[in-house]
Every structure is written in structure tokens, then in C-alpha cells.
Design an enzyme around this catalytic site. Structure first.
Site, short mmCIF file in Angstrom:
data_model
loop_
_atom_site.label_atom_id
_atom_site.label_comp_id
_atom_site.label_asym_id
_atom_site.label_seq_id
_atom_site.Cartn_x
_atom_site.Cartn_y
_atom_site.Cartn_z
N LYS A 39 1.41 -2.90 -15.03
CA LYS A 39 0.89 -3.84 -13.83
C LYS A 39 0.02 -3.10 -12.64
O LYS A 39 0.64 -1.90 -12.44
CB LYS A 39 1.93 -4.83 -13.45
N ARG A 137 12.94 -16.09 -8.24
CA ARG A 137 11.44 -16.01 -8.32
C ARG A 137 11.37 -16.80 -9.46
O ARG A 137 11.48 -18.33 -9.40
CB ARG A 137 11.09 -14.67 -8.30
N TYR A 268 -5.00 8.62 17.81
CA TYR A 268 -5.26 7.16 18.67
C TYR A 268 -3.82 7.41 19.44
O TYR A 268 -2.70 7.31 18.84
CB TYR A 268 -5.25 6.08 17.78
N MET A 316 -7.58 5.20 9.80
CA MET A 316 -8.00 4.57 8.54
C MET A 316 -8.44 5.51 7.43
O MET A 316 -8.21 5.44 6.37
CB MET A 316 -9.25 3.92 9.05
#
Length: 415
Positions: A39, A137, A268, A316
Site C-alpha cells: 500500500k 477502526r 527562514y 520547501m
């Protein structure tokens, strides 16, 4: 040794290691078949090549979460038993039935939809009933189990091929829920069998249970992250301690190296400021590629023969490492994680740096990072470094690793 062009970044996927991991996991459960869970694009490693490699190593089943994942593998030519379990109303039931994919059923709505799909397809649907034994779940609650079982037995065009569930805390050895869930599962499967279900497989064991709970293996074990050489949890041990070998090595080409003065802000927000005159190296990977921003200031990277730390915020597309005055030429490799053989960090190291689990580290590596597959063929020769590692293993481990491509690997979560 294979030479690569100086691309921005790559995730090298060692399929020989994956095959060895599958064999190691099969040896942990000799009386059960193994489902290779691929998966989420094989936890970021590439579903199609990993599914094929797992089958080469003896995986009898392939497992996916979504039906689209399973159907894509069928369309690519992957044969054999296959199961998918995460369904929503209106899903591609008929396509799955026609592709001979086992589908999970947790409630009456799903049984109705798969029954209609079987009628429309004109063939028998293979379904596996999922029991909620305590995870909370997906799965059918014990109180609703009799209705679902009897309805499935009476449904036209439907064959119940499996009974299954999933552990909540198998990665926490000794957790009381483990024994409790196992007991509930045994009760629910016994009820179904007494009612007339003759399942081909019963399964509840995920990767940690495969490694540590032989009483949970039943007919089939589902191994996910363990196949990829990542430990299910620190409590169980490292990948090496579990006899498993990491499959993915993530690296990038250093984009820039420059000298800066003391007191120079980095990235940053200037959360990192150089204390002395130093050298900075630019690594062209960022959170758009799956590098966790939460690891800013902590993520480890092997550059120029030393493990450095991400200096300042992960952006990013890039982040910076303080090279502490060392000279590293542009184009040099920066290794974020791998097996750890050459002193590089592992996915577990990044998980600790980002306060998460190693599952997330490998799975989140994005499509912008090309996957480069090595040791694709069974019996392909290992490079000198891997041969040296093989020599260091015990004779028993070496016998288990019949591929000449890598040592063993490990896993955690839905499988």
C-alpha cells in the site's frame, strides 16, 4: 559498482534487500503464508517492483489498502492472490471482482454492494470478513458479527475466503490489548466457522506480531514496513537486531558550498546563526520532497565523511548543513538515510529528529525524487561493500540470504 549521473536527488531501492527481508519474515512464520503489503506505493518504495520482488521471495499474497492500488497492480500484470481492504460506498467493486481480488467487508452496506457487483459481473466475489477485535477502526463489532456472518453465507455469488483483524498495540510488547484482541479474534473466527464459513486464511498478525507473536500467525501474516527494513518500533529492536535490512537509501547532490562569516543567519527565520566563520552546504531536498520540516535543526545528514545536522529550517525545496569549515565540492553526495553501513543515518534517526515514526519518513518521500532500483534480478551480484557485510553475518543469516544482493530488512502499521 554502478555509476549514476549527478542528479539532484535519488531514492535507491535495493530489491535484493527486500527479497532477503521477505525470506527472513517467512522464516519467522514457517507455518503461515506471507502477504506482502505494498500500500501507499509500497511505503514509498514503488509498488510494482516491490510486489514482484516479494513474490520472487515467496510471498503468497499481495495486499493493498485501496482498490485502485490493487487494480493498478493487476493491470500491470501482477498475478496471484491479492487483497484490498479500504472501501467506501460506490467503490469499484465490480472491477475488483472481475480482477479476482479479495475484498474486505466490515459491514452490511459493503456486503450489499459487493453482492450486487458479483451479480453484475456474473462471477463469484471473494470476500474477507474483518472483525473489530479492539482497534476501533474498520471491522465489524462483535455484537454485529453474527448478522454479518449469516448474511455473507446467504448472499448469492459471494464466497467468504478469509477472516481477519488487526492489532492496536503489537508494537508494544506485553501490552494487555494484545492478548485481549487475540482472544476476541479466536472467538469471532470460531463463531464464523461453526456457522459454516470455511476460510482459506485467517489472519491478524502485522509486522511486529510476525516478528514477536507466533501464536498470532494462524494461516497468514501481513508484513508491511518490515519488508522495507524499518523496525516496527524501538521497543522491538533496530532493523539490524531484528535481522532486517533497510531497502531505501535517500541521497542528494550538494548544490552549493560557500564560506560565510560568524553571525550569519541561515534559512527562514534565522533560527540558526553561525557561531564562527564556517562553510555551509546546500542540500536540494525539502518538505516538498517529503523531508519533515519538524526535523529542522535536528535532521542528520552524512556529507563529506561526517554526519552533519540540518542548520535552520527545512524549506520547501532545500535545507542547509553547517560543514564547520570543511570543504565539500558541489556534486558531492549528501546521504540522508540508508542502512547505516557507511556511517550514514537511518530512517529511524530521522524519525527521532522529527518526533514521528520511521514509517512516515520513508512513505512521505515524494514523486519528485526518482526511485533507482538496484539488484532487480534474483542472483544479481552484490558490490564489494555488501559482500563484506554478508561475511560479517552469522552462517544462519547468510544461508537465509540466498540472494546475492543484500542482507535482511523490517516494518510497522496496517501490516
Amino acid at each position: 559498482m554502478t555509476q549514476y549521473p549527478a542528479e539532484r536527488a535519488r531514492a535507491e531501492i535495493d530489491l535484493g534487500a527486500l527479497r532477503a527481508n521477505v525470506r527472513t519474515l517467512r522464516a519467522c512464520s514457517p507455518g503461515a503464508q506471507l502477504m506482502a503489503v505494498v500500500k501507499a506505493d509500497a511505503y514509498g518504495h514503488g509498488a510494482l517492483p516491490c510486489a514482484r520482488a516479494a513474490q520472487q521471495a515467496g510471498a503468497a499474497w499481495i495486499g493493498t489498502a485501496t482498490p485502485d492500488e490493487a487494480l493498478a497492480l493487476r493491470a500491470a500484470g501482477v498475478e496471484g492472490r491479492m487483497m484490498c481492504w479500504l472501501w467506501t460506498p460506490g467503490g469499484p467493486w465490480r472491477e475488483a471482482v472481475e480482477a479476482d481480488i479479495d475484498v474486505s467487508v466490515s459491514g452490511m452496506w459493503a456486503l450489499r454492494e459487493v453482492t450486487e457487483a458479483a451479480r453484475a459481473a456474473g462471477r463469484t466475489a471473494r470476500i474477507q470478513l474483518k472483525a473489530d477485535t479492539g482497534l476501533g477502526r474498520n471491522g465489524c463489532q462483535p455484537a454485529d458479527w453474527p448478522e454479518l456472518v449469516h448474511a455473507a453465507l446467504a448472499a448469492p455469488g459471494v464466497k467468504v475466503t478469509g477472516l481477519w483483524s488487526h492489532f492496536a498495540c503489537a508494537d508494544e510488547p506485553g501490552h494487555p490489548s494484545i492478548a485481549a484482541q487475540l482472544s476476541v479474534f479466536q472467538e469471532m473466527t470460531a463463531y464464523a466457522e461453526k456457522a459454516g464459513v470455511t476460510p482459506e486464511v485467517r489472519h491478524i498478525a502485522n509486522s511486529p506480531a510476525t516478528l514477536t507473536l507466533p501464536e498470532s500467525h494462524f494461516d497468514l501474516v501481513r508484513t508491511g514496513i518490515a519488508m522495507y527494513g524499518v523496525s516496527p518500533s524501538p521497543e522491538l529492536g533496530t532493523a539490524r537486531e531484528l535481522g532486517l535490512r533497510p531497502v531505501m537509501t535517500l541521497s542528494a547532490s550538494v548544490a552549493l558550498s560557500k564560506h560565510v562569516p560568524a553571525g550569519h543567519g541561515v534559512s527562514y527565520g534565522h533560527q540558526y546563526v553561525t557561531r564562527n566563520e564556517t562553510t555551509l552546504g546546500l542540500v536540494p531536498l525539502g518538505y516538498a520532497d517529503g523531508i519533515p520540516r519538524h526535523a529542522s535543526g535536528r535532521g542528520p545528514v552524512l556529507v563529506g565523511g561526517k554526519v552533519r545536522t540540518a542548520a535552520g529550517r527545512v524549506a520547501m525545496d532545500q535545507f542547509v548543513v553547517d560543514l564547520e569549515g570543511d570543504t565539500v565540492e558541489p556534486g558531492a553526495r549528501a546521504v540522508l538515510f540508508g542502512p547505516g553501513d557507511r556511517g550514514e543515518p537511518t530512517a529511524e534517526d530521522w524519525a527521532r529528529a522529527a518526533d514521528t515514526i520511521a514509517y512516515e519518513i520513508v512513505t512521505r518521500i515524494g514523486a519528485r525524487v526518482p526511485r533507482v532500483y538496484v539488484n532487480e534480478q534474483v542472483g544479481e551480484q552484490m558490490n564489494e561493500q555488501v559482500n563484506e557485510r554478508t561475511d560479517e553475518r552469522t552462517d544462519e543469516q547468510a544461508a537465509e540470504s540466498v540472494d546475492a544482493s543484500a542482507g535482511p530488512s523490517a516494518g510497522r502499521e496496517e501490516a
